[in-house]
Write a protein that holds these residues in place. Structure first.
Motif, PDB file in Angstrom:
ATOM      1  N   LEU A 113       3.066  18.531  47.601  1.00  0.00           N
ATOM      2  CA  LEU A 113       2.093  18.191  47.686  1.00  0.00           C
ATOM      3  C   LEU A 113       1.124  18.163  48.324  1.00  0.00           C
ATOM      4  CD1 LEU A 113       1.870  17.658  44.558  1.00  0.00           C
ATOM      5  CD2 LEU A 113       1.963  15.785  44.309  1.00  0.00           C
ATOM      6  N   LYS A 114      -0.262  18.757  47.771  1.00  0.00           N
ATOM      7  CA  LYS A 114      -1.477  18.227  48.598  1.00  0.00           C
ATOM      8  C   LYS A 114      -2.205  16.457  48.311  1.00  0.00           C
ATOM      9  CE  LYS A 114      -0.624  21.794  50.936  1.00  0.00           C
ATOM     10  NZ  LYS A 114       0.469  20.962  52.637  1.00  0.00           N
ATOM     11  N   THR A 115      -2.242  15.603  49.048  1.00  0.00           N
ATOM     12  CA  THR A 115      -3.136  14.896  49.118  1.00  0.00           C
ATOM     13  C   THR A 115      -4.826  14.945  49.221  1.00  0.00           C
ATOM     14  OG1 THR A 115      -3.189  14.213  51.473  1.00  0.00           O
ATOM     15  CG2 THR A 115      -1.374  13.359  50.242  1.00  0.00           C
ATOM     16  N   MET A 158      -5.793   5.574  54.369  1.00  0.00           N
ATOM     17  CA  MET A 158      -5.333   4.437  52.670  1.00  0.00           C
ATOM     18  C   MET A 158      -5.457   4.936  51.619  1.00  0.00           C
ATOM     19  SD  MET A 158      -3.393   1.624  52.192  1.00  0.00           S
ATOM     20  CE  MET A 158      -3.381  -0.042  52.954  1.00  0.00           C
ATOM     21  N   ASP A 159      -6.057   5.873  51.541  1.00  0.00           N
ATOM     22  CA  ASP A 159      -6.934   6.482  50.163  1.00  0.00           C
ATOM     23  C   ASP A 159      -5.864   7.185  49.755  1.00  0.00           C
ATOM     24  OD1 ASP A 159      -9.029   4.757  50.141  1.00  0.00           O
ATOM     25  OD2 ASP A 159     -10.448   6.650  50.588  1.00  0.00           O
ATOM     26  N   ASP A 160      -5.108   8.416  50.666  1.00  0.00           N
ATOM     27  CA  ASP A 160      -4.004   8.999  50.178  1.00  0.00           C
ATOM     28  C   ASP A 160      -2.731   8.318  50.492  1.00  0.00           C
ATOM     29  OD1 ASP A 160      -5.156  11.573  50.843  1.00  0.00           O
ATOM     30  OD2 ASP A 160      -4.507  11.642  52.611  1.00  0.00           O
ATOM     31  N   TYR A 161      -2.757   7.235  51.100  1.00  0.00           N
ATOM     32  CA  TYR A 161      -1.465   6.203  50.481  1.00  0.00           C
ATOM     33  C   TYR A 161      -1.751   6.079  48.888  1.00  0.00           C
ATOM     34  CZ  TYR A 161       1.776   2.410  50.629  1.00  0.00           C
ATOM     35  OH  TYR A 161       2.632   1.589  50.400  1.00  0.00           O
ATOM     36  N   ASP A 162      -2.589   5.476  48.793  1.00  0.00           N
ATOM     37  CA  ASP A 162      -2.648   4.657  46.742  1.00  0.00           C
ATOM     38  C   ASP A 162      -3.237   5.998  46.437  1.00  0.00           C
ATOM     39  OD1 ASP A 162      -3.145   2.015  47.718  1.00  0.00           O
ATOM     40  OD2 ASP A 162      -5.270   2.001  48.388  1.00  0.00           O
ATOM     41  N   SER A 191       4.739  11.233  55.142  1.00  0.00           N
ATOM     42  CA  SER A 191       4.350  11.953  56.245  1.00  0.00           C
ATOM     43  C   SER A 191       3.277  10.950  56.916  1.00  0.00           C
ATOM     44  CB  SER A 191       4.558  12.997  56.345  1.00  0.00           C
ATOM     45  OG  SER A 191       6.298  13.491  56.301  1.00  0.00           O
ATOM     46  N   PRO A 192       3.136  10.886  58.436  1.00  0.00           N
ATOM     47  CA  PRO A 192       1.771  10.389  59.144  1.00  0.00           C
ATOM     48  C   PRO A 192       0.830  11.963  59.390  1.00  0.00           C
ATOM     49  CG  PRO A 192       3.139   9.993  60.367  1.00  0.00           C
ATOM     50  CD  PRO A 192       3.590  10.246  58.896  1.00  0.00           C
ATOM     51  N   GLU A 244       1.352   2.591  61.307  1.00  0.00           N
ATOM     52  CA  GLU A 244       0.555   2.019  60.572  1.00  0.00           C
ATOM     53  C   GLU A 244       0.958   2.507  58.605  1.00  0.00           C
ATOM     54  OE1 GLU A 244      -4.179   1.791  59.366  1.00  0.00           O
ATOM     55  OE2 GLU A 244      -3.485   3.110  60.560  1.00  0.00           O
ATOM     56  N   LEU A 245       1.663   4.266  58.801  1.00  0.00           N
ATOM     57  CA  LEU A 245       2.296   4.149  57.575  1.00  0.00           C
ATOM     58  C   LEU A 245       3.693   3.644  56.830  1.00  0.00           C
ATOM     59  CD1 LEU A 245       2.622   5.787  54.678  1.00  0.00           C
ATOM     60  CD2 LEU A 245       3.237   8.324  56.530  1.00  0.00           C
ATOM     61  N   ALA A 246       4.337   3.159  58.478  1.00  0.00           N
ATOM     62  CA  ALA A 246       5.672   2.201  58.016  1.00  0.00           C
ATOM     63  C   ALA A 246       4.917   1.529  57.447  1.00  0.00           C
ATOM     64  CB  ALA A 246       6.338   2.826  58.811  1.00  0.00           C
ATOM     65  N   ASP A 247       4.501   0.587  58.041  1.00  0.00           N
ATOM     66  CA  ASP A 247       3.856  -0.702  57.583  1.00  0.00           C
ATOM     67  C   ASP A 247       3.874  -0.784  56.466  1.00  0.00           C
ATOM     68  OD1 ASP A 247       4.433  -1.783  60.705  1.00  0.00           O
ATOM     69  OD2 ASP A 247       2.978  -1.842  60.713  1.00  0.00           O
ATOM     70  N   TRP A 248       2.865  -0.150  55.592  1.00  0.00           N
ATOM     71  CA  TRP A 248       2.649  -0.028  54.613  1.00  0.00           C
ATOM     72  C   TRP A 248       3.423  -0.023  53.377  1.00  0.00           C
ATOM     73  CZ3 TRP A 248      -1.969   4.148  55.459  1.00  0.00           C
ATOM     74  CH2 TRP A 248      -2.964   3.446  55.821  1.00  0.00           C
ATOM     75  N   ILE A 249       4.870   1.155  53.859  1.00  0.00           N
ATOM     76  CA  ILE A 249       5.939   1.262  53.228  1.00  0.00           C
ATOM     77  C   ILE A 249       6.847  -0.162  52.790  1.00  0.00           C
ATOM     78  CG2 ILE A 249       8.229   2.571  52.861  1.00  0.00           C
ATOM     79  CD1 ILE A 249       6.720   5.342  54.333  1.00  0.00           C
ATOM     80  N   LEU A 250       7.084  -0.205  54.052  1.00  0.00           N
ATOM     81  CA  LEU A 250       7.527  -1.633  54.634  1.00  0.00           C
ATOM     82  C   LEU A 250       6.729  -3.467  53.794  1.00  0.00           C
ATOM     83  CD1 LEU A 250       9.150  -1.609  57.763  1.00  0.00           C
ATOM     84  CD2 LEU A 250      10.158  -1.279  55.308  1.00  0.00           C
ATOM     85  N   ARG A 251       5.730  -2.924  53.235  1.00  0.00           N
ATOM     86  CA  ARG A 251       4.867  -4.388  53.483  1.00  0.00           C
ATOM     87  C   ARG A 251       4.539  -3.961  51.449  1.00  0.00           C
ATOM     88  NH1 ARG A 251      -1.085  -2.457  53.394  1.00  0.00           N
ATOM     89  NH2 ARG A 251      -0.450  -1.080  51.522  1.00  0.00           N
ATOM     90  N   ASP A 252       4.702  -2.737  50.921  1.00  0.00           N
ATOM     91  CA  ASP A 252       4.744  -2.479  49.499  1.00  0.00           C
ATOM     92  C   ASP A 252       6.390  -2.194  48.695  1.00  0.00           C
ATOM     93  OD1 ASP A 252       2.231  -3.298  49.284  1.00  0.00           O
ATOM     94  OD2 ASP A 252       2.201  -0.955  50.055  1.00  0.00           O
TER      95      ASP A 252
END
Length: 214
Positions: free
Chosen positions: A119-121, A151-155, A175-176, A185-193
């Protein structure tokens, strides 16, 4: 239904992504794609290729005696003959996956095929091409992938996961985008949330870099 395809390459490697990561796999890369994602790493598959019949592709795949086969691109669903190819691969007893952008309908794909829906971000530049009806067809054997540039893509991806209840339907892969977002950085966001998604990096690039056919 057409019975010939334009093929960029058929090769044997380790699966670098998704549920079967690490397994020896035959990849059938079809030529052509209607999208132009800013982070695309297979632009060489946009043009050229060799024309082969479905039967010719099945013969080449069979020479490797594989368990797993992945049909990819480009965008494989842009060629109508991919549908009889997928059916033929399943009839041969392979475990078949289809990597598709989600910009073309998956409606007629053989139900034995595991669909990996990329799915395209927004950061891809092609999010307007997403066909959200494809999400409704996802099953437990399928996977949905988000390539995240910032971060915008992540949200945005988190919002889609929540909106469609994706973690209760199939594997969700984050995937980054190489060169845009550091994997840690992506791994940290996933774990944080505490997101119930699978973090993945491209194993084949860790092993062989950007070497074609790997």
């Amino acid at each position: 239904m057409p019975r010939d395809l334009r093929i960029t390459e058929i090769f044997y490697s380790l699966q670098g992504e998704a549920r079967t990561v690490g397994w020896p796999t035959v990849f059938v890369r079809l030529t052509g794609c209607p999208l132009r994602c800013v982070y695309c790493d297979t632009a060489y598959a946009f043009h050229g290729g060799e024309r082969l019949s479905v039967e010719g592709v099945l013969k080449e795949v069979g020479a490797y005696s594989p368990r797993f086969v992945t049909v990819t691109g480009g965008e494989p669903l842009a060629q109508p003959a991919v549908l009889p190819l997928l059916q033929g691969l399943c009839d041969q007893g392979y475990e078949v996956s289809l990597e598709t952008s989600g910009a073309l309908t998956t409606r007629d794909v053989d139900p034995r095929v595991a669909v990996v829906l990329d799915l395209k971000t927004p950061g891809s530049g092609e999010s307007a091409r997403n066909i959200y009806a494809n999400i409704e067809r996802l099953r437990a054997i399928d996977q949905v992938k988000f390539v995240i540039t910032n971060m915008d893509d992540y949200d945005w991806s988190r919002g889609i996961v929540d909106q469609y209840g994706l973690t209760g339907r199939c594997d969700v892969l984050f995937s980054p985008a190489q060169g845009s977002l550091a994997p840690r950085e992506l791994a940290d966001w996933i774990l944080r949330d505490r997101l119930p998604v699978r973090f993945q990096i491209q194993l084949h690039k860790v092993l062989w870099g950007d070497v074609r056919g790997r």
